[in-house]
Design a protein around this motif. Structure first.
Motif, mmCIF file in Angstrom:
data_model
loop_
_atom_site.group_PDB
_atom_site.id
_atom_site.type_symbol
_atom_site.label_atom_id
_atom_site.label_comp_id
_atom_site.label_asym_id
_atom_site.label_seq_id
_atom_site.Cartn_x
_atom_site.Cartn_y
_atom_site.Cartn_z
ATOM 1 N N GLU A 110 -3.894 15.975 -0.448
ATOM 2 C CA GLU A 110 -3.639 16.087 0.985
ATOM 3 C C GLU A 110 -4.587 15.202 1.780
ATOM 4 N N LEU A 111 -5.866 15.179 1.421
ATOM 5 C CA LEU A 111 -6.851 14.418 2.182
ATOM 6 C C LEU A 111 -6.671 12.916 1.995
ATOM 7 N N VAL A 112 -6.365 12.478 0.763
ATOM 8 C CA VAL A 112 -6.159 11.047 0.523
ATOM 9 C C VAL A 112 -4.884 10.572 1.214
ATOM 10 N N GLU A 113 -3.843 11.383 1.205
ATOM 11 C CA GLU A 113 -2.614 11.009 1.921
ATOM 12 C C GLU A 113 -2.882 10.859 3.412
ATOM 13 N N ASN A 114 -3.711 11.741 3.980
ATOM 14 C CA ASN A 114 -4.073 11.595 5.394
ATOM 15 C C ASN A 114 -4.798 10.273 5.632
ATOM 16 N N ILE A 161 -13.848 9.766 1.949
ATOM 17 C CA ILE A 161 -14.373 8.844 2.961
ATOM 18 C C ILE A 161 -13.390 7.689 3.098
ATOM 19 N N ASP A 162 -12.964 7.386 4.337
ATOM 20 C CA ASP A 162 -12.029 6.279 4.546
ATOM 21 C C ASP A 162 -12.460 5.438 5.731
ATOM 22 N N ARG A 221 -9.888 1.149 2.295
ATOM 23 C CA ARG A 221 -10.724 1.601 1.185
ATOM 24 C C ARG A 221 -10.954 3.099 1.319
ATOM 25 N N ILE A 222 -10.761 3.801 0.189
ATOM 26 C CA ILE A 222 -10.893 5.255 0.174
ATOM 27 C C ILE A 222 -11.803 5.632 -0.988
ATOM 28 N N THR A 223 -12.806 6.424 -0.701
ATOM 29 C CA THR A 223 -13.732 6.898 -1.735
ATOM 30 C C THR A 223 -13.645 8.414 -1.813
ATOM 31 N N VAL A 224 -13.489 8.921 -3.026
ATOM 32 C CA VAL A 224 -13.422 10.365 -3.258
ATOM 33 C C VAL A 224 -14.612 10.761 -4.124
#
Length: 624
Positions: free
Chosen positions: A41-45, A69-70, A53-56
């Motif tokens: 859910e958070l990465v799709e947002n 973090i995006d 760039r997206i860091t999990v």
């Protein structure tokens, strides 16, 4: 009835309005099943916010910490509190729930996560101040200033602390971490232009990177192939064929693995609809149908397929986690997948997976040499012998060996200076063809062929069986399936719904030699059956077809049965193991394999030949 029924009460039940905290916890139970669900859910947002760039970051499998973090567009201090309320979203205006172009649209993720864990959201938009809001057990704090660049950071700590009973249903930290990684990989496949990083920070500190996919540039197919190589491995992209087809406004693209690159389970099957990862029965059924002629039932194809269509042609709001979809025209989608995949695999011709040769080479081990370390001795060669040197070597050996030099070597030989009788030569020497020229037969079962840069070993029975099978199928496609009329039609009693389902598919069944007609009420009359099947239990056959129609919306059972008979006919009519073949027969078999689609695998998905490159053979003998 003697037993007590819990649904029968002496007192009338009272209807109550649940409070917001209970509503959010119930919603979280639908949306957030495990840490991987929260990450999804958070990465799709973040993707919907335009992040590049997206860091999990996760700790203890995501149970104690999830941080996303995006560098997306961010939120203003005015929007941030609203984003944490239920059914508040920037992605739709509520006027059209079918025209959806984003991953999220319900506005449930953040309030649901805040209801079951300790949620902190920090965000900053261009031209606005950074702001932070904390939510614990569904209670939000007042916004306060914070420091960060443009984008959003969402931190979820102590997942399910507000509903501790759900913690008992989570798996081990390792299993939950693997689920998070798989979720991020699937999302990464759909967005090649976005960079993804997954870091495990269990125990504190910087942690370790467990997955990384840098942004890929280029056109659509190059970017997709590059990203799939990052996620699924270059071995998959090397042994896959490109798929690109369109039908009635629906496009199918992606990569499909060769049948000889199959897996023991369905873990390598990735399906996407308008960029959304899904697990849809219609798509999975079509995938099985496309490969059913090439794989046994215990093998599964490896694919990454993307279906793109008008958002109004598919309903994505049919599952709480949005992992299933419903197409307006499922038959069109199924037909597109089956046809496109079979066409792409046919274009691959005799091609087989490179992993077949790798497995063969892995079974061969050179003997350790007498070196101090026990490593195989390496014999250096400055260059391979010249044609003249080889000719002199042949002449110096046993009588008759010199004559074999021209007949049995696929290498280019320098012409004899003496006058010779000119004979017409083929445009392409056999050794220059993909499967080379036959050089011999071993154990009356395997053909050895020499190519320009290696060696091919062919299983003569498996190869010829496939050739005969493809020829029988082609004849059946051109002439149709012969049907035998029943002297007395067999009447099968079904429910009215089942009868209607069978009759809807009557035209498709008739093309396969099975003719059914209505017989009043729920009864249907079977008037013709496929002649090749012999005596048929019509009722059992119809009920099996009904099961397939109910499960996948289409049935290929009759076709499967007909093709199974053709496969057995091909097996009995092909070159048997133990039969000696002449050189012209072996070469004819090789040429026919090159011209026949799917000849790289037998009817059960096993390879019909193995190709070994000369460099690999030389490495086996320590010559490199």
């Amino acid at each position: 009835m003697n037993t007590h029924s819990p649904n029968i009460h002496a007192d009338r039940p009272v209807i109550r309005q649940l409070d917001d905290a209970a509503i959010n916890r119930i919603a979280a139970g639908e949306v957030v099943e495990r840490p991987a669900s929260a990450v999804k859910e958070l990465v799709e947002n973040a993707i919907d916010a335009g992040a590049r760039r997206i860091t999990v970051e996760i700790a203890d499998g995501g149970k104690t910490l999830i941080r996303v973090i995006d560098d997306g567009c961010g939120m203003t201090p005015e929007d941030l509190p609203l984003a944490l309320s239920r059914h508040a979203t920037s992605k739709i205006d509520g006027s059209d729930l079918l025209n959806i172009h984003t991953f999220g649209f319900r506005g449930e993720a953040l309030p649901s996560l805040g209801a079951v864990g300790r949620l902190t959201v920090q965000s900053r938009a261009d031209g606005a101040e950074a702001c932070e809001v904390r939510v614990s057990g569904g209670v939000a704090s007042a916004p306060r200033p914070c420091a960060r660049d443009r984008g959003t950071t969402v931190t979820l700590a102590d997942l399910f602390y507000a509903t501790p009973a759900r913690l008992k249903f989570l798996r081990t930290d390792r299993a939950e971490s693997q689920a998070v990684g798989e979720t991020l990989r699937r999302l990464a496949m759909a967005e090649p232009s976005v960079g993804f990083t997954l870091r495990d920070v269990s125990g504190g500190g910087e942690g370790r990177v467990t997955f990384r996919a840098d942004p890929v540039t280029g056109d659509l197919f190059d970017a997709l192939r590059g990203r799939l190589g990052q996620v699924m491995g270059t071995e998959f992209t090397t042994n896959a064929v490109s798929v690109d087809a369109t039908r009635e406004g629906i496009r199918l693209s992606g990569l499909a693995g060769l049948p000889t690159y199959s897996r023991g389970s369905a873990v390598a099957q990735h399906l996407f609809v308008n960029g959304r990862p899904v697990k849809d029965r219609t798509l999975l059924g079509a995938l099985r149908g496309a490969y059913q002629d090439f794989l046994s039932k215990d093998r599964h194809p490896a694919v990454a397929l993307f279906v793109d269509c008008d958002p109004r042609a598919v309903d994505v709001n049919v599952h709480p986690a949005k992992s299933e979809v419903r197409f307006r025209e499922p038959g069109v989608v199924r037909g597109l997948i089956v046809t496109a995949l079979r066409h792409a695999l046919a274009e691959a011709g005799h091609r087989a997976s490179t992993t077949v040769a790798g497995a063969t080479l892995g079974a061969m081990r050179p003997e350790p040499g007498p070196t101090a370390t026990g490593a195989p001795r390496i014999y250096q060669m400055d260059r391979r012998p010249s044609p003249a040197a080889r000719a002199a070597s042949y002449a110096a050996q046993a009588p008759g060996f010199a004559e074999m030099e021209t007949a049995w070597s696929a290498r280019t030989v320098e012409p004899d200076p003496e006058p010779v009788v000119e004979t017409p030569e083929p445009e392409t020497p056999p050794a220059a063809l993909p499967l080379g020229a036959a050089r011999g037969q071993v154990h009356e079962n395997y053909i050895l062929a020499q190519t320009a840069d290696g060696l091919v070993i062919v299983d003569q029975h498996a190869a010829h069986e496939r050739l005969v099978y493809e020829k029988l199928k082609r004849q059946m496609s051109e002439r149709g399936v012969p049907a035998q009329a029943l002297l007395i039609p067999e009447i099968v009693e079904l429910s009215e719904g089942d009868a209607a389902l069978i009759l809807e598919a009557a035209d498709d069944l008739a093309r396969m030699g099975l003719t059914v007609e209505p017989f009043g009420g729920g009864a249907v009359a079977v008037r013709e059956t496929p002649a090749i099947l012999g005596e048929v239990n019509a009722e059992a056959l119809l009920r099996d077809i009904l099961d397939e129609l109910a499960d996948g919306g289409a049935s290929s059972l009759v076709q499967d049965k007909v093709e199974a008979i053709l496969s057995r006919v091909a097996c009995h009519g092909s070159v048997r193991s133990g039969r000696r073949m002449h050189a012209d027969e072996m070469n004819a078999l090789l040429r026919e394999m090159e011209a026949t689609p799917h000849s790289g695998q037998c009817n059960h998905g096993r390879p019909t030949y193995v190709e070994l490159k000369l460099s690999d053979i030389e490495r086996l003998f320590g010559r490199t």
